[in-house]
Write a protein that holds these residues in place. Sequence first.
Motif, PDB file in Angstrom:
ATOM      1  N   LEU A 428       6.970   0.407   2.816  1.00  0.00           N
ATOM      2  CA  LEU A 428       6.401   1.408   1.909  1.00  0.00           C
ATOM      3  C   LEU A 428       7.531   2.034   1.099  1.00  0.00           C
ATOM      4  O   LEU A 428       8.522   2.514   1.656  1.00  0.00           O
ATOM      5  N   GLY A 432       4.833   5.393  -1.635  1.00  0.00           N
ATOM      6  CA  GLY A 432       3.809   4.959  -0.702  1.00  0.00           C
ATOM      7  C   GLY A 432       3.191   3.618  -1.033  1.00  0.00           C
ATOM      8  O   GLY A 432       2.157   3.252  -0.459  1.00  0.00           O
ATOM      9  N   VAL A 434       3.004  -0.498  -1.010  1.00  0.00           N
ATOM     10  CA  VAL A 434       3.443  -1.590  -0.146  1.00  0.00           C
ATOM     11  C   VAL A 434       4.174  -2.631  -0.996  1.00  0.00           C
ATOM     12  O   VAL A 434       3.648  -3.113  -2.001  1.00  0.00           O
TER      13      VAL A 434
END
Length: 574
Positions: A428, A432, A434
């Motif tokens: 992350l 935040g 991915v």
Amino acid sequence: MLVSQLLIPTLRETPAEAEVVSHQLMVRAGFIRKAAAGVYTFLPLAWRVVKKIEAIVREEMDRQGGQEIMMPIIQPAELWQESGRWDVYGPELFRLKDRHGRDFCLGPTHEEIITDLIRGEVNSYKQLPLLLYQIQNKYRDERRPRFGLMRGREFIMKDLYSFDRDQEGLDISYRKMYEAYTRVFQRCGLKFRPVEADSGAIGGNDSHEFMVLAASGEAIVVYCPRESCGYTANVEKAESPPDLFNGREEPKPVELAATPGMRTVDQVASFMGVSPKKLIKTLIYETEKGPVAALVRGDRDVNEIKLKKAVDVINLELAGPEAVERITGAAAGFAGPVGLPGVKMVADQEVESLRNAVSGANRRDCHLVNVNPGRDFKPDMVADIRLIKAGDPCPGCREPLVEASGIEVGQIFKLGTKYSKALGATYLDQNGQVRPIVMGCYGIGVTRTMAAAIEQNHDENGIIWPAAIAPYHVVVIPVNARDKDQFGMARRVYQAMLEAGIEVVLDDRDERPGVKFKDADLVGYPVRVTVGSRSVASGELEMRLRRDGSTSMVPEAELAGSISRFLNSDQETI
């Protein structure tokens, strides 16, 4: 250490199976013994060299922030299936089953294992970057193990893996390893070149090989002789500006010419009275995606690594005579691009510029004259697929390239996200989101480095070790071990060197001086100290340097200091 207590089974004769100098000398000097084809036992002297190389490698990896770990040699097939390499790696992969029938392999490399570790342990950008390495045995089932430790089935390797947030981070890790590798091989006393290389089965984008220059090297390196340029590449990767036809020759009508029995480029060129540069050489390959025709100029060879990448295939094999006849309708030697159906055609850049060329006619004993690309055939792809050779212009400055043989002792790769995407290794970021971890991998062949050092440092009498990796630095030889005065002096010298931190052996064997001297040269101790009757009388000992054979008489009280200065200077000037 006393030589009488050391396991050094030296041989006078060269083993018949040993093809290269390093193999011959390591067997003769009592460093290794064969257990099976491509599998060797390391005797005490060899193991000391290995440990010294490993120590240098560890220091340089740690200097750049590397952390040492140890991963399993036995790897589950599931991880290799996830990455897609279980079927791709081929017969070199040692495969085995456990008692429950589950598939495993012996690790030839550890991308899958390390990526699996990281996907389970790293989940935040705060944990990156990471540099993790190990020094461990690797296993590859070579079809033809040869050249002793140069191409074995079991070998010792250092492999480091970098994990970064993005490409910029990978660039930093790659540069760190490039610098570390340069220092490793400098400290090992090797003359080497970092060269641009193909990434092969490991995958990824940018790659450099570290090549020790030696006549016995299997790899061919081309480089620019102009130091200000510095271009160097493995021939598998090397590039050069294409030699394009710039004439104003008008296209002529295609004609069929009888060429009975003329199969080779030289035969056809001579028979037709043209330069090989005017021929289009058509080579047929078989792949998992169907046949491929590679077109290069008659004076060129196909670079199969480049071709494989151009057509994006896993398996590429030159078609045999029966396959050529089935695909082209003619015997091997008469294939050509005109009217060749059902075959993906890849033409080199130089072919596209030819005018009124000669090619096979896809008919036995016939060739076509006045073939013009674009008019008479249209390739599916035009790409650089030729093998670069000495004399071709440097891509940087156009100076003619020079060729040399090299031994690959290390390679570094920018893997990117090849393995992290396949195995789901993500993190992350600050927002935040991915993202896949960006990877690199970096290998050094520890045992191959030992062999390469011998290939580069030897003479007709034996090994000439660089001081940094010599098994012992000094051998002390009393001419007559039975003479109490000589042996007593030899023992004092030996003890003084031990106290000075010098790695020394005392040849206390009851052998003729000539035998001891020959063994000393064969093993390759950097310094030989001889204690004879003159030494006892004068208090001076003969100090002989293995590298250049120079000798000097040194007072006993000054000997340890003189040797220490020599060893330090030898390592600093390498």
